[in-house]
Design a protein around this motif. Structure first.
Motif, PDB file in Angstrom:
ATOM      1  N   ASP A 194      -0.342  19.139  -1.961  1.00 11.06           N
ATOM      2  CA  ASP A 194      -0.599  17.825  -2.529  1.00 11.06           C
ATOM      3  C   ASP A 194      -0.319  16.758  -1.474  1.00 11.06           C
ATOM      4  OD1 ASP A 194       2.180  17.556  -2.434  1.00 11.06           O
ATOM      5  OD2 ASP A 194       2.433  18.192  -4.506  1.00 11.06           O
ATOM      6  N   ARG A 195      -0.217  15.511  -1.909  1.00  8.15           N
ATOM      7  CA  ARG A 195      -0.087  14.392  -0.968  1.00  8.15           C
ATOM      8  C   ARG A 195       1.264  14.341  -0.274  1.00  8.15           C
ATOM      9  NH1 ARG A 195      -4.081  10.353  -2.489  1.00  8.15           N
ATOM     10  NH2 ARG A 195      -5.083  10.963  -4.440  1.00  8.15           N
ATOM     11  N   ARG A 219      -0.833  18.578  -9.357  1.00  2.97           N
ATOM     12  CA  ARG A 219      -2.186  18.486  -8.819  1.00  2.97           C
ATOM     13  C   ARG A 219      -2.179  18.936  -7.358  1.00  2.97           C
ATOM     14  NH1 ARG A 219      -3.033  13.297  -9.579  1.00  2.97           N
ATOM     15  NH2 ARG A 219      -3.601  13.618 -11.780  1.00  2.97           N
ATOM     16  N   MET A 250       1.978   1.853  -3.509  1.00  6.69           N
ATOM     17  CA  MET A 250       0.889   2.407  -4.311  1.00  6.69           C
ATOM     18  C   MET A 250       0.674   3.881  -3.971  1.00  6.69           C
ATOM     19  SD  MET A 250       0.098  -0.044  -6.262  1.00  6.69           S
ATOM     20  CE  MET A 250      -1.343   0.720  -7.002  1.00  6.69           C
ATOM     21  N   ASP A 251       0.762   4.212  -2.683  1.00  2.00           N
ATOM     22  CA  ASP A 251       0.622   5.624  -2.294  1.00  2.00           C
ATOM     23  C   ASP A 251       1.740   6.462  -2.891  1.00  2.00           C
ATOM     24  OD1 ASP A 251      -1.619   4.959  -0.859  1.00  2.00           O
ATOM     25  OD2 ASP A 251      -0.571   4.832   1.073  1.00  2.00           O
ATOM     26  N   TRP A 252       2.958   5.896  -2.923  1.00  2.00           N
ATOM     27  CA  TRP A 252       4.077   6.639  -3.490  1.00  2.00           C
ATOM     28  C   TRP A 252       3.855   6.906  -4.972  1.00  2.00           C
ATOM     29  CZ3 TRP A 252       7.648   6.322  -7.344  1.00  2.00           C
ATOM     30  CH2 TRP A 252       8.742   7.179  -7.243  1.00  2.00           C
ATOM     31  N   ARG A 253       3.299   5.959  -5.680  1.00  2.00           N
ATOM     32  CA  ARG A 253       3.030   6.175  -7.097  1.00  2.00           C
ATOM     33  C   ARG A 253       1.981   7.270  -7.294  1.00  2.00           C
ATOM     34  NH1 ARG A 253       2.801  -0.147  -9.238  1.00  2.00           N
ATOM     35  NH2 ARG A 253       5.050  -0.584  -8.918  1.00  2.00           N
ATOM     36  N   GLU A 254       0.956   7.284  -6.436  1.00  2.00           N
ATOM     37  CA  GLU A 254      -0.049   8.341  -6.537  1.00  2.00           C
ATOM     38  C   GLU A 254       0.554   9.707  -6.223  1.00  2.00           C
ATOM     39  OE1 GLU A 254      -3.251   7.316  -4.010  1.00  2.00           O
ATOM     40  OE2 GLU A 254      -3.898   5.579  -5.188  1.00  2.00           O
ATOM     41  N   VAL A 255       1.432   9.748  -5.228  1.00  2.00           N
ATOM     42  CA  VAL A 255       2.101  11.013  -4.909  1.00  2.00           C
ATOM     43  C   VAL A 255       2.955  11.478  -6.081  1.00  2.00           C
ATOM     44  CG1 VAL A 255       3.885  12.037  -3.454  1.00  2.00           C
ATOM     45  CG2 VAL A 255       2.081  10.676  -2.422  1.00  2.00           C
ATOM     46  N   GLU A 279       2.503  10.844  -9.194  1.00  2.00           N
ATOM     47  CA  GLU A 279       1.621  11.315 -10.255  1.00  2.00           C
ATOM     48  C   GLU A 279       1.078  12.707  -9.949  1.00  2.00           C
ATOM     49  OE1 GLU A 279      -0.457  11.492 -13.749  1.00  2.00           O
ATOM     50  OE2 GLU A 279       1.149  10.143 -13.111  1.00  2.00           O
ATOM     51  N   ASP A 280       0.747  12.958  -8.683  1.00  2.00           N
ATOM     52  CA  ASP A 280       0.270  14.294  -8.300  1.00  2.00           C
ATOM     53  C   ASP A 280       1.348  15.348  -8.527  1.00  2.00           C
ATOM     54  OD1 ASP A 280      -2.135  13.232  -7.589  1.00  2.00           O
ATOM     55  OD2 ASP A 280      -1.733  13.179  -5.443  1.00  2.00           O
ATOM     56  N   ASN A 292       0.825  -1.213   0.000  1.00  2.00           N
ATOM     57  CA  ASN A 292       0.000   0.000   0.000  1.00  2.00           C
ATOM     58  C   ASN A 292       0.860   1.265   0.000  1.00  2.00           C
ATOM     59  OD1 ASN A 292      -2.337  -1.542   0.054  1.00  2.00           O
ATOM     60  ND2 ASN A 292      -2.460  -1.525   2.301  1.00  2.00           N
TER      61      ASN A 292
END
Length: 342
Positions: free
Chosen positions: A234-235, A193, A180-185, A187-188, A177
């Motif tokens: 952002d994240r 974003r 996955m969070d790192w990939r979303e960060v 991308e942001d 998880n």
């Protein structure tokens, strides 16, 4: 003031006094070489700290005014002419001092700005290096994590009630998880974003994350925040703040309590969210951290790469972070601009 500055000051004062003495003995104001006294005065303004430079300037001006006490010719009103020459030299000395002071101040400000720009460029290069390494490591870690998940599924079929396997599976799922969070960060950050994060929700997430990650650390939370306040970020903001809290927990004395206060204050530039972290430190740590608020220093006490990244992240959102020592406490102050979304 260094020994070199003191030696230079004494040397220039001796030159100034000797020069005025020679001029006094050779015609005083009549001596056409009296203007050469401006040379050591100009050198002082260029080489010495301002308070020492103005001492040399004052000595030179006093020496010029003393030339008026020398016997002057009185024929054809020449005494008035010579007095005017002395006053003109005094005016020229003061004008020279003020001009060089202003020019040197401008140069020092420009040099400070260039140093800050070079430090910022060096920091950005380090951030790019760290980010590249993090992306490479996360990509390489994903494959063994998937392999371990497949192996755990096979082991769970054989031993469905094994508690140790359940705990290992939870940790593997947590690592997955986090990736996955790192990939979303990432991308942001790539898409620039930015979202409006409620400040109250941000404080709640910090408390929950520290309670899960560091249940052994006692944290005393105080927060008074309007529910309508938001922070545009952002994240990456939450990990940056958590890194500062982890650093405070690592640097704190054993069995001590960390105090965290979150408030919103009105400043001249607008409303700001302020997060103040206080943790007790021993004397050895205090001696090492006296310059932490002035510049980032790598250390094994939790103020290395994590703090470096947190500093850059908060600065990207218009915030800032400062450190200082208050008696035996290390104080970390984070400020971020807030907007009202009521």
């Amino acid at each position: 003031m260094t020994f070199r500055d003191s030696l230079t000051t004494v040397l220039l004062l001796i030159i100034t006094v000797v020069a005025h003495g020679v001029i006094w003995l050779h015609g005083a104001a009549e001596n056409p070489y009296a203007v050469l006294v401006l040379v050591p005065m100009a050198a002082a303004m260029l080489l010495l700290p301002f308070h020492l430079a103005w001492c040399v300037m004052a000595a030179g001006v006093v020496g010029q005014l003393l030339q008026l006490q020398a016997p002057l010719p009185t024929m054809h009103g020449m005494d008035t002419h010579y007095r005017a020459m002395v006053y003109g030299q005094v005016f020229a000395a003061l004008l020279l001092g003020v001009t060089l002071h202003w020019l040197r101040t401008r140069i020092l400000k420009q040099q400070a700005a260039l140093r800050a720009m070079h430090l910022r460029q060096h920091r950005d290069e380090q951030l790019v290096t760290i980010g590249t390494a993090a992306a490479q490591f996360s990509h390489e870690v994903a494959t063994p994590i998937q392999t371990m998940q497949f192996m755990l599924e096979d082991a769970r079929q054989r031993y469905p009630n094994d508690e140790d396997l359940q705990r290992v599976e939870q940790q593997i799922r947590r690592v997955h998880n986090l990736l996955m969070d790192w990939r979303e960060v990432a991308e942001d950050v790539r898409a620039h974003r930015v979202m409006a994060l409620p400040v109250t929700e941000l404080v709640t997430q910090l408390r929950d994350a520290m309670l899960i990650a560091r249940p052994d650390v006692r944290i005393d939370w105080h927060h008074e925040i309007p529910a309508t306040d938001r922070i545009e970020a952002d994240r990456t903001l939450l990990p940056a703040l958590l890194s500062l809290l982890h650093n405070a927990a690592d640097a704190a004395v054993v069995d001590s309590q960390i105090q965290v206060a979150a408030t919103v204050q009105q400043t001249q530039t607008g409303r700001e969210w302020q997060l103040v972290i206080r943790n007790h430190a021993n004397h050895h740590q205090a001696a090492q951290l006296r310059e932490l608020g002035l510049q980032l220093q790598p250390s094994q006490q939790g103020v290395g790469a994590g703090t470096f990244l947190s500093y850059a992240t908060l600065e990207r959102f218009g915030g800032r972070v400062r450190w200082w020592l208050d008696h035996e406490e290390i104080v970390t102050e984070v400020t971020l601009p807030v907007v009202d979304h009521d």
